[in-house]
Enzyme design. Structure first.
Site, PDB file in Angstrom:
ATOM      1  N   GLU A  93       8.323  -0.725   6.206  1.00 35.69           N
ATOM      2  CA  GLU A  93       9.423  -0.378   7.106  1.00 35.69           C
ATOM      3  C   GLU A  93      10.089  -1.649   7.632  1.00 35.69           C
ATOM      4  OE1 GLU A  93       7.688   2.313   9.917  1.00 35.69           O
ATOM      5  OE2 GLU A  93       7.335   3.856   8.405  1.00 35.69           O
ATOM      6  N   GLU A 140      12.575   5.133  15.835  1.00 36.80           N
ATOM      7  CA  GLU A 140      12.815   5.247  14.396  1.00 36.80           C
ATOM      8  C   GLU A 140      14.256   4.867  14.088  1.00 36.80           C
ATOM      9  OE1 GLU A 140      10.676   6.178  12.037  1.00 36.80           O
ATOM     10  OE2 GLU A 140       9.074   7.340  13.012  1.00 36.80           O
TER      11      GLU A 140
END
Length: 431
Positions: free
Chosen positions: A171, A340
């Site tokens: 990520e 996120e």
């Protein structure tokens, strides 16, 4: 799983060469997602690419890379600046003996909070292979001195914010957000100066260095998803989150610090925009209102973040995540978020689902800077007033957050909105 998400979200892989160093996305007409008879009718992802220069070396990536080596070089470069308000510490060593770095950013007089009466430094383990549990390695927090009155402690307390990223190695957008946030906090911007005076930022830019170095997508060197082991970590298998959990628990007991926020930053494969998952305080509606303040402000500052997708999340499958575990471990003074951000883009028009341009590295850095701007408005407000949406002029998203228990839902607050020009450095609250 990430490759399947490419087809679902219209995201496109990237390519560069050793000569053309800038990353560019492969055109969508060259991508294919289908059921393959050669693989028992399973879904397959493929793309075509023309290697136009035989003497160049080509690299393909799912998202913009952010490596462990690059992080170390960058941290070394800012460390050489000898800034009086920044300190770099070795929090612990990983299973493969790599560094887990901790950046402390605050006013020069606050780099050692409670140094007169409290030991808040986490045990630095040069070898992470010890079989002792977290509780065996923790240091004892001493009580504050008797000659300090309660009034003097209140006047000297600093707000602490702990931010982590890259617990999932693949990520990479999370690292760019942290990068932008740190760049802003160490700058001469008036909001950065104000935050350094009022707060102490503890930044762990890479929670899973081994996984990043090895090129893993989600797990560490032992094949474990660290974001499911926050409740019972140990030094042998999860040294990094063990050290961070110790640090957070110690900060919650320091008399001169109030641990206000813990934010774990991630990237999402299928969703668009940026958003947060929050813990709900079922017994305190004012605390729930306070929880929604930061994402509401971030929605105002960042065009790539949307409050509409933020929600109170009680998914039992995520009980071992940092947000859920630390929310249950700490007292009600601390608000925990999972932030996120999309790998791909934001949605410009939600009604017609019109998507904006694909994100760049600069977009992610800008979101980190906007996080600091949002914190500036939060901490400009007195602690007793922060939960009231009415004190933040200019808020446009005033409805309840998704996932809130029905009995806690309130009518939207009607405010007189004001026009804010972010390019002219105007703030919700003057500094």
């Amino acid at each position: 799983y990430p490759l399947c998400a490419l087809a679902v979200s219209d995201e496109r892989p990237m390519v560069r060469t050793n000569v053309r160093t800038g990353w560019s996305r492969i055109p969508s007409q060259q991508m294919f997602y289908y059921r393959c008879s050669r693989h028992k009718k399973r879904h397959c992802f493929s793309f075509t690419f023309h290697f136009d220069e035989s003497n160049e070396e080509y690299f393909f990536a799912y998202s913009y890379p952010y490596t462990y080596t690059y992080l170390q070089k960058w941290l070394h470069s800012i460390e050489l600046l000898n800034l009086p308000f920044l300190r770099r510490d070795l929090l612990c060593r990983t299973v493969l003996q790599r560094r887990l770095d901790l950046l402390t950013i605050t006013g020069s007089g606050n780099l050692d909070p409670g140094s007169d009466d409290t030991d808040v430094k986490t045990t630095q383990r040069e070898t992470a292979g010890s079989n002792k549990d977290e509780q065996d390695g923790a240091k004892t927090i001493s009580n504050c001195k008797d000659n300090k009155t309660e009034e003097s402690l209140k006047s000297t307390k600093k707000a602490a914010i702990v931010l982590t990223s890259r617990i999932h190695p693949g990520e990479t957008p999370a690292s760019f957000i942290i990068h932008g946030l740190v760049e802003f906090l160490i700058s001469d911007h008036p909001v950065a100066q104000f935050l350094r005076d009022e707060c102490i930022f503890y930044v762990i830019p890479m929670l899973n260095p081994d996984g990043v170095f090895l090129g893993n997508y989600r797990c560490n060197v032992l094949g474990l998803d660290l974001n499911r082991h926050w409740r019972n970590p140990n030094w042998r298998s999860h040294p990094t989150i063990t050290a961070v959990k110790m640090l957070i628990r110690q900060l919650s007991h320091v008399s001169t610090v109030v641990l206000d926020y813990f934010i774990d930053i991630h990237a999402h494969t299928t969703a668009t925009n940026g958003f947060v998952y929050c813990n709900e305080f079922t017994a305190d509606s004012n605390k729930n209102d306070l929880t929604t303040v930061f994402p509401r402000l971030l929605d105002l500052y960042s065009p790539d973040f949307t409050f509409d997708k933020c929600k109170f999340c009680r998914n039992p499958k995520k009980a071992g995540s940092g947000r859920r575990a630390m929310g249950d471990t700490l007292n009600d003074n601390t608000i925990c978020y999972t932030l996120e951000v999309s790998y791909y883009c934001s949605v410009v028009d939600t009604k017609s689902n019109i998507k904006g341009e694909p994100y760049t590295e600069e977009n992610y850095r800008d979101m980190g800077k906007c996080m600091a701007r949002a914190f500036g408005d939060v901490f400009q407000t007195t602690r007793d007033e922060r939960w009231k949406l009415g004190v933040y002029q200019g808020l446009t998203k005033l409805g309840p957050m998704k996932g809130m228990t029905k009995k806690e839902k309130k009518e939207p607050v009607v405010l007189q909105t004001t026009t804010i020009d972010l390019e002219k450095e105007e703030y919700l609250i003057p500094y």
